[in-house]
Scaffold this active site. Structure first.
Site, PDB file in Angstrom:
ATOM      1  N   ASP A 237      -7.431  33.921 -12.641  1.00 59.70           N
ATOM      2  CA  ASP A 237      -6.718  33.209 -13.708  1.00 59.70           C
ATOM      3  C   ASP A 237      -5.317  32.848 -13.220  1.00 59.70           C
ATOM      4  O   ASP A 237      -4.615  33.689 -12.631  1.00 59.70           O
ATOM      5  CB  ASP A 237      -6.621  34.081 -14.959  1.00 59.70           C
ATOM      6  CG  ASP A 237      -5.996  33.340 -16.127  1.00 59.70           C
ATOM      7  OD1 ASP A 237      -6.755  32.722 -16.894  1.00 59.70           O
ATOM      8  OD2 ASP A 237      -4.751  33.371 -16.264  1.00 59.70           O
ATOM      9  N   ILE A 238      -4.906  31.603 -13.445  1.00 59.74           N
ATOM     10  CA  ILE A 238      -3.562  31.158 -13.064  1.00 59.74           C
ATOM     11  C   ILE A 238      -2.576  31.640 -14.134  1.00 59.74           C
ATOM     12  O   ILE A 238      -2.715  31.303 -15.319  1.00 59.74           O
ATOM     13  CB  ILE A 238      -3.496  29.627 -12.944  1.00 59.74           C
ATOM     14  CG1 ILE A 238      -4.531  29.125 -11.930  1.00 59.74           C
ATOM     15  CG2 ILE A 238      -2.094  29.172 -12.530  1.00 59.74           C
ATOM     16  CD1 ILE A 238      -4.637  27.614 -11.859  1.00 59.74           C
ATOM     17  N   GLU A 280      -8.166  27.459 -16.966  1.00 63.24           N
ATOM     18  CA  GLU A 280      -7.482  27.779 -15.710  1.00 63.24           C
ATOM     19  C   GLU A 280      -8.129  28.958 -14.994  1.00 63.24           C
ATOM     20  O   GLU A 280      -7.518  29.584 -14.141  1.00 63.24           O
ATOM     21  CB  GLU A 280      -6.004  28.082 -15.974  1.00 63.24           C
ATOM     22  CG  GLU A 280      -5.721  29.324 -16.807  1.00 63.24           C
ATOM     23  CD  GLU A 280      -5.693  29.055 -18.301  1.00 63.24           C
ATOM     24  OE1 GLU A 280      -5.056  29.832 -19.018  1.00 63.24           O
ATOM     25  OE2 GLU A 280      -6.318  28.068 -18.749  1.00 63.24           O
TER      26      GLU A 280
END
Length: 373
Positions: A237-238, A280
């Protein structure tokens, strides 16, 4: 003596390039038609001496007129007056085939050019309209055949010249129908492959989408169970991605997603699966990899993205990742293993992000590795 009729039928229903958003096929069809028009015009021009040698001044004049008409058609195509250009091609081919048949007789083979329209009408037009046009074409063809059988040739040519003309026209028919059939087959295959890509990949990043990843992971799980090998999952996950979108806009956010996807792709093996899991988030499926090996790869992910600072405008943006890792337990489903990686990911977020959390399942308590921001 004609090479444009099949192309005209193929292009008559295609929208001009400026009306087809991003359609390379539509654009190429008009470019191809323009080239064929040049060949058709030169073909007619080269047959002028042939008919003069046969003392058929009328047919020599007809070919000279057709060559000039194709020059006009080419100019119309160049100026995007495509509808008028195609109408003139149809008129020229029908007129030339009809007049040529009446002048030289049925055995001249001019009628072959009318047959070129059949496959292209069937391919390029709606079914109802195609049936009507082909029926009309059939009626016209039969009427011309009866007329040619009733009348003597108005400007006959020698027997050898007639045989050559018939063989040439038959060769053009076979060549053009073969060419356009192969071209249509190639375009159909390309369209099928494009649909396949759209069905299996994420359009933004080019990575596998969720559906295709589940299908591929099922095969990896079956292989792992057969060989008693480890199968690990990294859910990536960003961090603070919403803030990037809010501050710089969704276009910049899309750029970050494609950048992260490209960077992750460079670090995985050929047998690994990398997918955009949603928003994301990215999922990495690692066959024959224990949880320790997955953790090492996750560390490389974090190091690569921390060092890589993409520029948005005048600002270099720092990227960090939070990752949850799990390894498939005996008898466990794909959904359950990924869910454990997802839970580990959220523990990392709760602990401040920029972390790698290992979920060891039934083998022990969760472990975490903190990477300095």
């Amino acid at each position: 003596m004609k090479t444009a009729s099949a192309a005209a039928g193929q292009s008559s229903k295609a929208a001009p390039p400026h009306q087809v958003g991003g359609s390379a096929i539509a654009k190429n069809s008009w470019v191809l038609l323009a080239r064929i028009v040049i060949v058709a015009g030169l073909d007619d021009l080269l047959f002028v001496p042939f008919f003069l040698a046969e003392h058929s001044v009328t047919q020599a004049a007809m070919n000279l007129f057709s060559a000039g008409l194709y020059a006009v058609i080419h100019r119309l195509l160049k100026h995007r007056r495509n509808r008028l250009a195609v109408a003139l091609i149809w008129a020229e081919v029908f007129g030339h085939a009809t007049i040529g048949t009446l002048l030289s007789g049925w055995n001249s083979g001019y009628f072959f050019y009318l047959l070129m329209f059949v496959p292209t009408i069937a391919i390029s037009m709606p079914r109802r309209r195609a049936i009507i046009l082909i029926a009309w074409l059939w009626a016209y063809f039969i009427a011309l055949m009866i007329l040619a059988a009733t009348l003597h040739p108005l400007a006959p040519i020698g027997h050898a010249a007639l045989v050559f003309l018939q063989a040439y026209n038959a060769t053009v028919l076979i060549g053009m129908v073969t060419y356009f059939t192969l071209m249509y087959r190639r375009l159909a295959i390309a369209a099928e492959q494009k649909l396949q890509r759209l069905a299996t990949t994420d359009p933004l990043t080019g990575l596998l989408n969720r559906r295709s990843t589940i299908e591929m992971a099922a095969r990896s799980i079956a292989a792992a169970e057969r060989g008693s090998a480890d199968l690990s999952f990294i859910l990536v996950d960003i961090d603070h991605f919403k803030l990037i979108n809010d501050r710089f806009g969704h276009k910049a956010g899309d750029g970050i997603l494609t950048t992260v996807a490209a960077e992750l792709s460079e670090l995985i093996r050929g047998e690994d699966i990398l997918a955009r899991w949603g928003g994301e988030e990215f999922l990495v499926v690692l066959p024959d990899t224990p949880i320790e090996g997955a953790a090492e790869l996750a560390t490389r992910f974090q190091e690569r993205l921390t060092a890589f600072k993409p520029q948005i405008g005048d600002i270099h943006v720092s990227i960090s990742l939070t990752m949850g890792i799990s390894t498939l337990a005996p008898g466990e489903s794909f959904d359950a293993a990924v869910a454990r990686a997802d839970q580990a990911l959220y523990r990392g977020k709760d602990q401040g992000r920029n972390r790698i959390i290992l979920d060891t399942g039934n083998t022990g308590s969760p472990q975490d590795k903190v990477t300095a921001a």
